[in-house]
Design an enzyme around this catalytic site. Structure first.
Site, short mmCIF file in Angstrom:
data_model
loop_
_atom_site.label_atom_id
_atom_site.label_comp_id
_atom_site.label_asym_id
_atom_site.label_seq_id
_atom_site.Cartn_x
_atom_site.Cartn_y
_atom_site.Cartn_z
N CYS A 5 0.79 -1.29 -0.08
CA CYS A 5 -0.05 0.04 0.13
C CYS A 5 0.83 1.33 -0.11
O CYS A 5 2.22 1.14 0.11
CB CYS A 5 -0.78 -0.02 1.19
SG CYS A 5 -1.88 -1.20 1.33
N GLY A 32 -0.31 0.33 -4.78
CA GLY A 32 -1.67 -0.37 -4.48
C GLY A 32 -2.94 0.27 -5.52
O GLY A 32 -2.91 1.33 -5.76
N ASN A 106 0.26 1.10 5.50
CA ASN A 106 1.18 0.48 4.74
C ASN A 106 1.77 -0.61 5.84
O ASN A 106 2.52 -0.25 6.61
CB ASN A 106 2.11 0.98 4.09
CG ASN A 106 2.94 0.11 3.22
OD1 ASN A 106 4.22 0.66 2.98
ND2 ASN A 106 2.67 -0.99 2.84
N GLY A 107 1.45 -2.03 5.66
CA GLY A 107 2.06 -2.97 6.49
C GLY A 107 0.94 -4.07 6.75
O GLY A 107 -0.13 -4.24 6.09
N TYR A 249 12.20 -4.93 -5.77
CA TYR A 249 11.03 -4.61 -6.64
C TYR A 249 9.77 -3.58 -6.53
O TYR A 249 9.50 -2.90 -7.36
CB TYR A 249 10.50 -6.01 -6.57
CG TYR A 249 9.07 -6.25 -7.40
CD1 TYR A 249 9.00 -6.18 -8.80
CD2 TYR A 249 7.97 -6.03 -6.46
CE1 TYR A 249 7.53 -6.38 -9.34
CE2 TYR A 249 6.60 -6.11 -7.46
CZ TYR A 249 6.51 -6.29 -8.74
OH TYR A 249 5.33 -6.07 -9.12
N CYS A 445 14.70 -7.32 6.79
CA CYS A 445 13.79 -8.34 6.85
C CYS A 445 14.02 -9.40 5.88
O CYS A 445 13.78 -8.85 4.64
CB CYS A 445 12.18 -8.03 6.95
SG CYS A 445 11.27 -9.28 6.80
O1 LIG Z 1 7.29 -15.66 -11.18
P1 LIG Z 1 6.04 -14.59 -11.37
O2 LIG Z 1 4.93 -15.19 -10.31
O3 LIG Z 1 5.65 -14.35 -12.54
O4 LIG Z 1 6.31 -13.28 -10.87
C1 LIG Z 1 7.49 -12.64 -10.87
C2 LIG Z 1 7.11 -11.39 -11.92
O5 LIG Z 1 6.58 -10.56 -11.35
C3 LIG Z 1 6.90 -9.20 -11.40
O6 LIG Z 1 6.74 -8.62 -12.79
P2 LIG Z 1 5.23 -7.59 -12.65
O7 LIG Z 1 4.18 -8.37 -13.65
O8 LIG Z 1 4.93 -7.06 -11.37
O9 LIG Z 1 5.93 -6.22 -13.72
P3 LIG Z 1 6.78 -5.10 -13.20
O10 LIG Z 1 8.28 -5.64 -13.42
O11 LIG Z 1 6.72 -4.44 -14.54
O12 LIG Z 1 6.39 -4.55 -12.13
C4 LIG Z 1 8.41 -9.44 -11.53
O13 LIG Z 1 9.33 -8.17 -11.80
C5 LIG Z 1 8.70 -10.81 -12.15
O14 LIG Z 1 8.68 -10.49 -13.57
N1 LIG Z 2 -0.50 -3.79 1.46
C1 LIG Z 2 -0.68 -3.05 2.73
O1 LIG Z 2 0.16 -2.49 3.15
C2 LIG Z 2 -2.11 -3.25 3.43
C3 LIG Z 2 -2.30 -2.63 4.51
C4 LIG Z 2 -3.61 -3.29 5.58
N2 LIG Z 2 -2.71 -4.50 6.01
C5 LIG Z 2 -4.78 -3.63 4.47
O2 LIG Z 2 -5.08 -5.07 4.29
O3 LIG Z 2 -5.44 -2.94 4.04
#
Ligand SMILES: O=P(O)(O)OC[C@H]1O[C@H](OP(=O)(O)OP(=O)(O)O)[C@H](O)[C@@H]1O
Ligand SMILES: NC(=O)CC[C@H](N)C(=O)O
Length: 480
Positions: A5, A32, A106-107, A249, A445
């Site tokens: 988020c 998000g 976010n979290g 990412y 983490c």
């Molecule tokens: O192994 P998978 O389950 O397929 O997930 C991995 C893929 O998902 C993400 O790309 P995304 O579709 O988010 O595109 P982006 O890099 O443009 O954000 C990431 O960069 C990989 O390409």
């Molecule tokens: N992705 C998030 O950071 C989500 C925030 C919150 N835990 C929700 O589910 O709305």
């Protein structure tokens, strides 16, 4: 697409905060895409507009005009706890005896059910099944007995897990980062006020200046007249637990997180990827979008080493397709990859190709892509990944597959290579990540790549003492 988020909070001198909040949410849209919302306060009352959908769809022409007040908070959501519906969309608003509260999160909390049950027994009625409303109710309760700063501290001592929050108590906007600093949050200065937001790219969008990251365990209270802010180091821990995946990412490459520009981090990780497992080939192709900076660093390091490897944009991304990740069936996810990525045949035909991506989660993208590249005439296809294998789920606010869906959940690198049918496959080491981020592994983490978490999660191993020593913290303004 794996998402989390985005949060923002703004206090301005003399103009409504709604429009800058709206622009900030646009800048945070990648974090998000399920819902978007803004809550403002005009000194007398709260105004709220929260809708399902992308920022551009959630707000119509008249909506911003009705959000009066020079203080406000905003949110873009991808759910990790609670339903995917309007009830869980944020910011959350709660009115209670001594005022109003708005809250963006976010979290992900790991003890939300426990606190929710306790508060329900005390008579609190919840309108959603998410973790964020629990924080709002706990804080509202503490505010009946304590001043704002002490109330926030009490809530922080009660909730466990990851949280970067922007909160509005009446017209005062505040930001809090969890004691481990798992999710990002930073402070920006605008010409006529201040902003708190998940990523500095949102500050740039408002023509502001990044002041600094909010420190783990720190509370920042913006002055409602937009003239400054006070900070309070409420909880201090020996170790942080920054999410390394934000750099790899999630975050925008143009954001600076914990003092590192994400783009430069990714390029350096790409360089290390070449150093650790470079393979000679004719051409290096990034898997767009997030693979780009890794691939440029990788190709540059290769060329520095005397390699003739060429860098090319051989995969075109259809920018109107996102969300491969939340397609309900594997068949649809596979189709979506084909819709999303298309190879440029001339850069591939008859060549030995190396593709560079930031991560493999389920393996859908790499499997499909390798097939596409072979169909386009690639002689060899090598895969290099800028992160270690993802072996375990994320409980800290990122939508990642469950353990049995993760391709590395129970397979070796060689077994994965065999499944995706590449000629070779290598991942980056954990050491390279910590080295590039100039931190020790104990301050990151690494739960998704080690299966050991910095939090106490039922059924999972922890990589440190569950109760971490609280070595200080004060409720007085900290020196800035
Ligand atoms: O192994 P998978 O389950 O397929 O997930 C991995 C893929 O998902 C993400 O790309 P995304 O579709 O988010 O595109 P982006 O890099 O443009 O954000 C990431 O960069 C990989 O390409
Ligand atoms: N992705 C998030 O950071 C989500 C925030 C919150 N835990 C929700 O589910 O709305």
């Amino acid at each position: 697409m794996h998402e989390k988020c985005g949060v923002v909070g703004i206090s301005l001198r003399d103009r409504n905060a709604a429009r800058p909040l709206y622009y900030s949410l646009y800048a945070l849209q990648h974090r998000g895409q399920e819902s978007a919302g803004i809550v403002t306060h005009d000194g007398f009352q709260q105004h709220s507009h929260v809708e399902m959908g992308l920022v551009g769809d959630a707000f119509g022409p008249g909506d911003l005009e009705s959000l009066n007040g020079s203080n406000g908070i905003g949110h873009v959501r991808y759910p990790t706890a609670g339903s995917v519906n309007a009830c869980c969309a944020q910011p959350f608003s709660v009115s209670f005896k001594s005022g109003s509260l708005g809250l963006s999160h976010n979290g992900n909390l790991v003890n939300a059910d426990e606190i929710g049950d306790e508060l329900a027994d005390l008579g609190h009625a919840f309108t959603s099944d998410g973790d964020t409303e629990v924080i709002a109710h706990d804080l509202a309760r503490n505010l009946l007995e304590e001043d704002l700063v002490r109330a926030v501290k009490r809530t922080m001592e009660r909730i466990h897990g990851s949280y970067s929050l922007t909160i509005m108590h009446d017209e005062t906007v505040l930001g809090v980062r969890d004691p481990e600093g798992n999710r990002p949050l930073c402070i920006g200065e605008l010409e006529d006020g201040y902003v708190l937001t998940s990523e500095s790219a949102a500050i740039d969008t408002l023509d502001g200046e990044l002041v600094r990251d909010v420190r783990p365990g720190e509370l920042v209270v913006l002055h409602p007249d937009g003239t400054g802010y006070d900070t309070y180091q409420l909880i201090e821990r020996e170790n942080t637990a920054h999410c390394f995946f934000e750099h790899v990412y999630f975050a925008r490459p143009d954001s600076t997180i914990d003092e590192s520009l994400v783009y430069e981090v990714r390029r350096e990780l790409g360089r290390k990827l070449w150093e650790e497992s470079g393979v000679e080939s004719d051409v290096v192709l990034p898997v767009p979008d997030s693979g780009r900076a890794f691939a440029s660093g990788y190709a540059e390091a290769a060329q520095d080493d005397g390699s003739d490897i060429e860098f090319a944009e051989g995969l075109m991304k259809n920018r109107y397709v996102g969300r491969t990740f939340i397609m309900p069936t594997q068949d649809e996810r596979e189709r979506a990859v084909r819709l999303k990525l298309n190879p440029i045949k001339s850069t591939i035909e008859g060549k030995k190709v190396t593709i560079i991506d930031d991560s493999i989660v389920r393996g859908t993208t790499s499997t499909q892509l390798i097939g596409l590249l072979r169909d386009a005439g690639a002689e060899e296809v090598h895969v290099r990944i800028g992160a270690p294998p993802i072996v375990a789920p994320c409980y800290m606010g990122i939508d990642m597959a469950s353990r049995d869906e993760l391709i590395a959940g129970d397979q070796s690198v060689e077994e994965i290579r065999d499944e995706i049918e590449s000629d070779s496959l290598s991942y980056l080491s954990i050491d390279a990540i910590a080295e590039t981020l100039e931190t020790s592994q104990t301050d990151l983490c690494l739960g998704c790549v080690t299966g050991e978490y910095p939090y106490d999660i039922e059924g999972e191993e922890t990589d440190r003492d569950v109760v971490r020593p609280d070595i200080g913290g004060s409720a007085a303004p900290a020196d800035d």
